[in-house]
Design an enzyme around this catalytic site. Structure first.
Site, PDB file in Angstrom:
ATOM      1  N   GLY A  35       0.824  -1.200   0.000  1.00 20.21           N
ATOM      2  CA  GLY A  35       0.000   0.000   0.000  1.00 20.21           C
ATOM      3  C   GLY A  35       0.856   1.246   0.000  1.00 20.21           C
ATOM      4  CB  CYS A  36       0.304   4.593  -1.457  1.00 21.10           C
ATOM      5  SG  CYS A  36      -1.350   4.965  -0.852  1.00 21.10           S
ATOM      6  CG  ASN A  37      -1.139   6.094   3.325  1.00 23.66           C
ATOM      7  OD1 ASN A  37      -0.673   7.163   2.988  1.00 23.66           O
ATOM      8  ND2 ASN A  37      -2.432   5.832   3.237  1.00 23.66           N
ATOM      9  CB  ALA A  65       5.305   6.782   2.727  1.00 24.67           C
TER      10      ALA A  65
END
Lengths: 352, 352, 352, 352
Positions: A146-148, A151
């Site tokens: 997932g993107c979050n 990061a």
């Protein structure tokens, strides 16, 4: 090598990024663009930027999958697992951008509900290349993170692998609108989001927590080369995502105590060493801008130690549609298929 | 009452907000607009939105102050203290929007350097009305709090006053560009900030920390009615501000352990009770939007408890130029001068 | 006077602006908020900025209209005419923000299709106050003009009234997203409109042309005090609207030949004289910013003569939701009901 | 071929785009980055997006030019002509992104003042490849057109070449902020431009008019293959540029009468035929979005005929930093040096 490749969900933002990268990938022979809602319609009906460049039509998902060597699935969680199963049955390999291949069935059930195809789990490898590179070659299913989760994990991985990460890091994310997808929704309406910021899914409710806590937990126990299928103890974190009025970009800020004292220089060296062989992660002194990676598949990482109390804040910026989606998916594909890792990836953002 | 009022720094964003509110304030008789750089120039040269509404010119600061009953100082820190001293000498009362009247000289020195007029400190009252309301009437100098300090303090005050606030809350702020003022600077250039988010002054370096830690420290010891001049122990917090591509608005997110367990309902009641008599603060279930207060002088506050570990995240949105600057200054002025607290304030944001 | 006032479509952007202005209007006694889709739901469910300020619920439209002295209709064209008829039948007066009361039935049919209640036309007065002020007092139906029509008409009216307006002026409009309303739609999705500009409804297809051509045609024949029901010859114009990534604001640019030569100074005097008694229009030398009227109900007008060929370009900025919608509606209401014209209007935009 | 290439002004937005494209250009051997203000400083000090990708420093302009085979000049007009002269003297060829090589000395004087090096004019070829392709091979100086000039010219060229273009077309442009460069300036400050649109340099005052009128005038006389040095009669146009709150993009809208009647279909065919062999221009039915070319070097063109009066509106979108600057410069370089025309150009915008 000339692969037959299918993209499902090719009319969404994940699909747009995959089309861009896979069209120029030297190993891709044919590229079928599947879309449930736009099957039979010209691709340019969904994608104005492809007018004059790509003249074909979307096909039905089943049709797109037929005969594919590799299927990139940019479809919603829950709806994707059946495509994973179908693709595996048909002998294809899979890069799954949804959540459906990221978590073991028990953890999945806690966060998303009963997994419709738990039998696929064995074939899955978690596709955060920087942590799982060693186990990805040959993977039948690459689960793009997932993107979050990407990061936050990249911001904290070096601490976790070095067993420096303290209890309960407080992580926040500032994210752009495109992470919520392309479907119209009132909170994403221009007039509602322009000039607006708000928190969403705070206090333990954002599902990417499952991935983050797994990755950090694995790192504490396994060090640098993580294994998807080795049992782990999740490392508890707090996560508050914030929506900001921008299209692309995630900025993760993670504040934590350390398990033992370390100064700014030592931590910076630790981070640089950790990512020294990762072409898509750059560690830098300057606090990073999301714009510096908008349109790129790279991550920029930095950190600061608070001289007053020794707490450290670590920072990571990515493009949620680049390293957070299509770029990471292609990076995982490259490693799984033993292409050079950066093939067809975007390195340089087009500032401004 | 018909006061002679001066605004210094009337060509900055703080000044713009003061002009708007004080022009319609019933107690204001005359309004002199001081500007160092634009003295003698038409006000509309700085403020296109006043074309056809306000035909005068800016005056030199000294001239604006002459004969003033009240001086609103929207000038930079360091440069403001001499104006405070001069105004007090001339028998005027002061509302200081800069940092120069917020901190005792020792604390000021730690964060800003030697205070040029430490003798003014005795006259100052910290103008966070919600916490210092009882000591503001009659104040000779109202020190309007910093914008980030306001948002973070309002998010945590009820916990601090109830002695529930745990150690080391992790606070982040998402803030718009106007907080950095009007002077051109490359990082605030449209092409650089559009589509961009970045952290700035993290890890114990943002000066608003001094105010936040003072307010929370006082609340833990003094309860609900805080006194500027009673000694206090700062309550240590971590603060990471983030700049986001929007003009107005601050969203503070504060994550903390509690000193004793409390569930969501109990905390919500605590917050509602704490702010029950504060007309400019509204406690709500829904996670707040900065846009809901853009152009307004109100604060919206909410909170969530993480059911997994009992940590609480509290949220506060303000307009950095409203409750974070001109609105708060006028609110403090109202209380100091015994006008009704909400006189001339902006209640309703013009959504969208 | 204490009027019972109803707003229909109170959950849309027109409704938001009407609530803001009518809540503080001294002639308004009670205010009923009608909404078809949100009847029975708290107002704050639609309007986060009213949390803590307005605690009621939306009512069904029929219910809102019951016993109303005045009905403000912020509902879609086509669906509004029946409400106009019903309100008139019930003895109420109407301010119609839709297109349904702006055009005679024949012209309406050309642009919108068959009018469902042509019998209401006789009661209607076109509510561009600056042109129709003399016939508005006592009007039973005030037809608030379209937002683009307002901007273009105000930019060209002085030329038309002075019979200086040449053939076929070329008009363009740059407009913000809120003019398209609040309903989610893909082209208005933040990720699609951010960083994007496009033309829409060009080449004679935008329906506001009917109003513009009527107003300019009337002005050429009737001079300064226009009459809705006197026959007129439309003055043909070209109109190209452009959508830009901003929430509020319309900038109209109109380039035209003149019927006889006139220089910059003469034209500027003509414009100043024309609008000398119009409190909501300001003529200025500087090219106007839309931001200077964002949140305001004023229009700023300017012009330039091309020294190379004598063509003149005239400019007008308004807030499409202010002078272009709710502000203009309340201004028309004020004149129709003989309140001071600027009662409850927004004069000053909150720059920045 | 392995060319030694210099970029002057490499710290500006034109420079950023040139670095991106020339770094991957197969004919470029070495790339020297000249900057007057940042000579000796790391490139990443100016360009955060290059951190980890490009480790060198800027050099002084003179030094960058030494031994160069080709000089790309992205420096301000007036200051660039001496570099053109110096480069030619040194035997280098030049791609000039400034205005200094676009106009004959007489026309230049009218719009910009006395040209400092009129002797360079003979070596210049106007670099709008779509119109001047035939005369560019071997050119010693390629004059890259202005961004607004490119958009307006491409929108009207097919009409002009077919002698269909009527008198006095009214052209407007909606443009993003990056066209004004990177230097901080108050009107480009985020807080001033966000949510704002304004016209600038209207009524015959924008200098790009000189290029537009030359190109259209040449086309009327020379047809499709234009010659820089053949005398021409300018075709008078009106131009109103508008600044909108976006970073990249130009949308040109041009409304004109035709010299003889033509319907939508005939004109569309004319446009398609005109650009059939131009790889960087696409003619399409749909009204174009600037976002569809943001980051790309392509232009999208469309048109509509007003059925009411036969006037035609033509539309062109480009990225002002792509086809409007660095992309066009590299395209001109390619043709001048007989590389394939699209070498190293950006074809596909990364929507969203």
């Amino acid at each position: 090598m000339s692969l037959r490749v299918a993209i499902l969900g090719a009319n969404g933002y994940g699909g747009s990024g995959l089309i861009r990268r896979l069209r120029r990938h030297p190993a891709v022979g044919t590229l079928a663009l599947g879309s449930r809602s736009l099957a039979g319609r010209p691709v340019t009906e969904a994608w104005p930027h492809l007018a004059g460049l790509l003249e074909g039509t979307f096909t039905a998902s089943e049709e797109a999958l037929e005969g594919a060597d590799v299927a990139f699935l940019a479809t919603p969680h829950g709806a994707t697992a059946p495509w994973v199963a179908a693709a595996l049955d048909a002998g294809a390999r899979v890069v799954d951008l949804s959540a459906d291949s990221r978590l073991d069935p028990d953890t999945y059930r806690t966060w998303y509900g009963q997994h419709p195809h738990p039998e696929t789990w064995e074939a899955c490898r978690y596709g955060l290349v920087e942590a799982h590179r060693d186990e990805l070659p040959g993977a039948r299913v690459v689960a793009a993170p997932g993107c979050n989760a990407t990061a936050v994990s990249l911001a904290l991985l070096p601490l976790a692998s070095a067993r420096l990460l303290g209890e309960d890091p407080a992580c926040t994310v500032v994210t752009g609108a495109s992470g919520a997808g392309r479907a119209p929704a009132q909170p994403l309406h221009f007039s509602e989001l322009d000039g607006n910021a708000r928190a969403y899914k705070p206090a333990g409710t954002h599902r990417h927590l499952a991935e983050i806590e797994a990755t950090l937990g694995r790192a504490a126990e396994q060090g640098r080369a993580l294994r998807t299928h080795v049992p782990y103890h999740p490392h508890r974190v707090s996560l508050t995502p914030h929506l900001a009025p921008m299209t692309r970009g995630i900025l993760a800020t993670c504040t934590t105590r350390l398990t033992r004292d370390a100064d700014q220089d030592a931590l910076f060296e630790l981070y640089e060493a950790h990512y020294a062989n990762d072409p898509m992660v750059h560690v830098q002194e300057a606090l990073p801008d999301t714009k510096a990676v908008a349109g790129s598949d790279r991550a920029l990482v930095s950190l600061r130690v608070d001289p007053r109390d020794g707490r450290v804040s670590t920072f990571c910026v990515i493009d949620n549609l680049g390293k957070g989606a299509a770029g990471q998916a292609v990076q995982g594909f490259n490693v799984a298929f033993s292409h050079p890792e950066t093939t067809a990836l975007e390195m340089e953002a087009p500032w401004p």
